[in-house]
Scaffold this motif. Sequence first.
Motif, mmCIF file in Angstrom:
data_model
loop_
_atom_site.group_PDB
_atom_site.id
_atom_site.type_symbol
_atom_site.label_atom_id
_atom_site.label_comp_id
_atom_site.label_asym_id
_atom_site.label_seq_id
_atom_site.Cartn_x
_atom_site.Cartn_y
_atom_site.Cartn_z
ATOM 1 N N ASP A 90 0.758 -1.159 0.102
ATOM 2 C CA ASP A 90 0.070 0.160 -0.035
ATOM 3 C C ASP A 90 0.968 1.409 -0.057
ATOM 4 N N LYS A 91 1.966 1.027 0.710
ATOM 5 C CA LYS A 91 3.060 2.356 0.706
ATOM 6 C C LYS A 91 4.019 1.962 0.137
ATOM 7 N N PRO A 92 4.470 2.166 -1.004
ATOM 8 C CA PRO A 92 5.647 1.461 -1.788
ATOM 9 C C PRO A 92 6.842 2.032 -1.302
ATOM 10 N N VAL A 93 6.989 3.381 -0.908
ATOM 11 C CA VAL A 93 8.124 4.140 -0.528
ATOM 12 C C VAL A 93 8.569 3.635 0.943
ATOM 13 N N ARG A 94 7.731 3.370 1.733
ATOM 14 C CA ARG A 94 8.022 2.767 3.014
ATOM 15 C C ARG A 94 8.574 1.357 3.009
ATOM 16 N N ALA A 95 7.536 0.582 2.100
ATOM 17 C CA ALA A 95 7.862 -0.827 1.735
ATOM 18 C C ALA A 95 9.389 -0.893 1.444
ATOM 19 N N PHE A 96 9.717 0.011 0.329
ATOM 20 C CA PHE A 96 11.365 -0.250 -0.030
ATOM 21 C C PHE A 96 12.083 -0.051 1.118
ATOM 22 N N GLY A 97 11.996 1.036 1.849
ATOM 23 C CA GLY A 97 13.158 1.047 2.836
ATOM 24 C C GLY A 97 13.042 -0.093 4.019
ATOM 25 N N ALA A 98 11.699 -0.421 4.079
ATOM 26 C CA ALA A 98 11.662 -1.816 5.060
ATOM 27 C C ALA A 98 12.313 -2.842 4.412
ATOM 28 N N LEU A 99 12.348 -3.046 3.054
ATOM 29 C CA LEU A 99 13.068 -4.277 2.366
ATOM 30 C C LEU A 99 14.472 -4.120 2.333
ATOM 31 N N LEU A 100 14.948 -2.913 2.469
ATOM 32 C CA LEU A 100 16.551 -2.421 2.611
ATOM 33 C C LEU A 100 16.799 -3.130 3.985
ATOM 34 N N ASP A 101 16.036 -2.715 4.876
ATOM 35 C CA ASP A 101 16.346 -2.854 6.598
ATOM 36 C C ASP A 101 16.325 -4.462 6.722
ATOM 37 N N ASP A 102 15.495 -5.097 5.844
ATOM 38 C CA ASP A 102 15.145 -6.692 5.925
ATOM 39 C C ASP A 102 16.186 -7.417 5.264
ATOM 40 N N GLU A 103 17.113 -6.758 4.548
ATOM 41 C CA GLU A 103 18.189 -7.381 3.576
ATOM 42 C C GLU A 103 17.518 -8.305 2.692
ATOM 43 N N PHE A 104 16.695 -7.629 2.040
ATOM 44 C CA PHE A 104 16.035 -8.218 0.657
ATOM 45 C C PHE A 104 17.186 -8.684 -0.221
ATOM 46 N N ARG A 105 16.974 -9.846 -0.794
ATOM 47 C CA ARG A 105 18.168 -10.393 -1.629
ATOM 48 C C ARG A 105 17.517 -10.452 -3.046
ATOM 49 N N ARG A 106 16.337 -11.045 -3.398
ATOM 50 C CA ARG A 106 15.813 -11.082 -4.671
ATOM 51 C C ARG A 106 14.436 -11.642 -4.591
ATOM 52 N N ALA A 107 13.663 -11.573 -5.724
ATOM 53 C CA ALA A 107 12.272 -12.063 -5.748
ATOM 54 C C ALA A 107 12.077 -12.471 -7.300
ATOM 55 N N LEU A 124 8.042 -15.538 -4.900
ATOM 56 C CA LEU A 124 8.841 -15.953 -4.091
ATOM 57 C C LEU A 124 10.010 -14.841 -3.850
ATOM 58 N N ALA A 125 10.091 -14.546 -2.464
ATOM 59 C CA ALA A 125 10.953 -13.490 -1.922
ATOM 60 C C ALA A 125 12.145 -13.973 -1.004
ATOM 61 N N GLN A 126 13.358 -13.917 -1.375
ATOM 62 C CA GLN A 126 14.441 -14.358 -0.483
ATOM 63 C C GLN A 126 15.323 -13.271 0.310
ATOM 64 N N PHE A 127 15.343 -13.238 1.557
ATOM 65 C CA PHE A 127 16.233 -12.664 2.607
ATOM 66 C C PHE A 127 17.306 -12.960 2.934
ATOM 67 N N ARG A 128 18.445 -12.294 2.958
ATOM 68 C CA ARG A 128 19.721 -12.537 3.184
ATOM 69 C C ARG A 128 19.665 -13.221 5.022
ATOM 70 N N GLN A 129 19.252 -12.455 5.694
ATOM 71 C CA GLN A 129 19.154 -12.820 7.235
ATOM 72 C C GLN A 129 20.121 -12.896 7.780
ATOM 73 N N GLU A 130 21.311 -12.078 7.560
ATOM 74 C CA GLU A 130 22.580 -12.211 8.243
ATOM 75 C C GLU A 130 22.403 -11.458 9.541
ATOM 76 N N GLU A 131 21.532 -10.464 9.786
ATOM 77 C CA GLU A 131 21.344 -9.810 11.042
ATOM 78 C C GLU A 131 20.196 -10.254 11.932
ATOM 79 N N ASP A 132 19.009 -10.768 11.156
ATOM 80 C CA ASP A 132 17.930 -11.031 12.014
ATOM 81 C C ASP A 132 17.073 -11.861 11.133
ATOM 82 N N MET A 133 16.469 -12.745 11.678
ATOM 83 C CA MET A 133 15.047 -13.689 10.772
ATOM 84 C C MET A 133 14.076 -12.845 10.581
ATOM 85 N N VAL A 134 13.783 -12.603 9.369
ATOM 86 C CA VAL A 134 12.744 -11.446 9.072
ATOM 87 C C VAL A 134 11.539 -12.263 8.300
#
Length: 220
Positions: A90-107, A124-134
């Motif tokens: 619903d809010k792409p700009v906020r979602a983009f920042g959250a994806l960066l914080d969550d270590e988005f890898r690829r989709a 399917l969306a993958q996350f690196r999860q080097e810092e946290d399990m998201v």
Amino acid sequence: MLGAVAGGCTGYLIQADRKATALPPLSQPTLPQAKGPAPKPLSAARDRQVRMDGDLRELLLDKPRGAKDVDGLKGNDGWLPMYEYANYFDKPVRAFGALLDDEFRRAVTTGWEVGNSYTVEIQLAQFRQEEDMVVDHRVETSERWADNESDTDSWPVPGTENGMVYVHRTPEEKPGYLPLYGAEAYAWRGDTVMGVWVYSSKPIAKATIMDLAKRQMERL
């Protein structure tokens, strides 16, 4: 500081007056060796991590025979860039920042249309999860939004940690358009989040969305 140095010197002098302690022998007891041939390493087909690190598009469900491509499906040859993935929120700009914080890898994404019956989209969306399990948190958030819609039935997806499917019984209606019914499913495995959506001008059966969710999770 002087007390520490003096104490250290005293310790050295006491050790110098003592008889040297014999060291244990360097040889160690021989450990019994396992019998039989060494187990063979898993093949790439059976090693889940190898599959998940490969071409993620190959893990998407195949388009059924006779189904048509979906017009306007986002992505480039199945790959879904982060900015396009963020546009699904619903809010792409906020979602983009959250994806960066969550270590988005690829989709990746795929979709098809079955005659005039219903339309399917899978992500399917993958996350690196080097810092946290998201992934767990992301699935729970999507499920909370789905569950908040009125007149919605839900069921767990067998074989998943907390996967759920949702069937919305009340359609969206706009002047000049047929009523639009929706169903969705969310689950995760390892570092990957799955999302499945079904849309139709007629009520959607639980079996339709459940079958898609189960078969997609079996490929992860």
